[in-house]
Each structure stands twice: as structure tokens, then as C-alpha cells.
Design an enzyme around this catalytic site. Structure first.
Site, PDB file in Angstrom:
ATOM      1  N   ILE A   1      -5.009   5.390   5.781  1.00 16.23           N
ATOM      2  CA  ILE A   1      -3.525   5.498   5.745  1.00 16.23           C
ATOM      3  C   ILE A   1      -2.827   5.862   4.223  1.00 16.23           C
ATOM      4  O   ILE A   1      -2.213   6.735   4.198  1.00 16.23           O
ATOM      5  CB  ILE A   1      -3.018   4.185   6.401  1.00 16.23           C
ATOM      6  N   CYS A   2      -3.678   5.264   3.159  1.00 19.82           N
ATOM      7  CA  CYS A   2      -2.940   5.578   1.996  1.00 19.82           C
ATOM      8  C   CYS A   2      -3.070   6.983   1.556  1.00 19.82           C
ATOM      9  O   CYS A   2      -2.149   7.552   1.026  1.00 19.82           O
ATOM     10  CB  CYS A   2      -3.717   4.808   0.894  1.00 19.82           C
ATOM     11  N   THR A   3      -4.098   7.570   1.724  1.00 18.40           N
ATOM     12  CA  THR A   3      -4.460   9.084   1.665  1.00 18.40           C
ATOM     13  C   THR A   3      -3.412   9.934   2.378  1.00 18.40           C
ATOM     14  O   THR A   3      -2.809  10.691   1.637  1.00 18.40           O
ATOM     15  CB  THR A   3      -5.988   9.497   1.928  1.00 18.40           C
TER      16      THR A   3
END
Length: 152
Positions: free
Chosen positions: A45-47
Site C-alpha cells: 500500500i505504501c509503494t
């Protein structure tokens, strides 16, 4: 922990970016700053969130807004992450003291040892204007950032 107070000065901090360069919030006066806390580099999700920011970076620059992405990762991990994903904005290492800035902003999760998904929009005078807190398992909508920046 609680978030800093909207309408008051944003808590100042200095962290190293992915190149080891010190970035101090109070030295960025004269432009808006969007501080995006995220759990970990290289996570799914962060990427995705940071790639969306990368792809929309020109819009932030057009609004005279500086983007700072903050995680508890070490600057060397952040450099590899930035190179892999072609990020051209600052990835700040809140590595030591571990999560110190995330704690100051009320988004550090003591149990997991990582920052949550908190976004803080600071105006050109260093005043915190907006706080967005999102669930750890949900990507944020960056269009909301642009809407809030236009209100400044």
C-alpha cells in the site's frame, strides 16, 4: 497520543532524507508542506501511495507545496526505495530515535513500531491547517490533499 493542534505551529523537526541531507520543517517557510507518514518502504500500500504522489508531483509544485514522506525506515533503505520507484521528493528517515517525529505527530504505533497513515498539511507560515488520519490498511486519496491545499 494525540495529533498536534490544528491552527497552531506544526511541531518542528529535522530528519535526514534518502541522501542523508538534513531537512528541517521550520526552514521550509514560504511554501506549504504536506507531511505524509507511512508505515514502511517497499510495502504494497505504501509503494502504491508514494507512486501516486510521484506521478502527481507537478501538481504539488504548481501549488507551491513541498512533499515530505516520513517512515521509520533507515535512510539507506529509503534511498534504495526512492531509486527503485524513481521518487523525486524527500523520503525522511524517522529511524532514530525510533519514530520520534511520528510520536510528536501522534501517529506512531508502539505495538508494531511503525508510523500510521497520517497526513499533515502545513501552511507557508508553519501553521498546521489539516490532519488526515487513515486506516493502516487503506490507501489515501491524494486528490483530497490538493483540495485542502487550495483552501490555504
Amino acid at each position: 497520543m494525540s495529533f498536534p493542534t490544528v491552527g497552531k505551529a506544526a511541531p518542528d523537526f529535522e530528519l535526514s532524507n534518502q541522501f542523508g541531507e538534513p531537512i528541517r520543517l521550520s526552514e521550509l517557510r514560504g511554501q506549504s508542506v504536506v507531511i505524509v507518514f507511512y508505515p514502511f518502504a517497499f510495502s504494497g500500500i505504501c509503494t502504491g501511495e508514494l507512486c501516486a504522489l510521484r506521478d502527481d508531483l507537478a501538481s504539488f509544485k504548481d501549488q507551491n507545496a513541498r512533499l515530505l514522506a516520513v517512515s521509520v525506515d533507515h535512510k539507506f533503505a529509503l534511498r534504495a526505495f526512492a531509486e527503485q520507484e524513481s521518487y523525486e521528493f524527500d523520503l525522511l528517515a524517522d529511524f532514530w530515535p525510533h519514530g520520534g517525529v511520528a510520536k510528536a505527530y501522534g501517529v506512531f504505533d508502539e505495538e508494531s513500531g511503525m508510523a500510521g497513515r497520517g497526513t499533515f498539511i502545513v501552511d507557508a507560515d508553519g501553521i498546521l491547517r489539516h490532519v488526515i488520519n487513515s486506516p493502516r490498511t487503506q490507501a489515501r486519496d491524494i486528490q483530497e490533499y490538493h483540495r485542502l491545499l487550495k483552501e490555504l
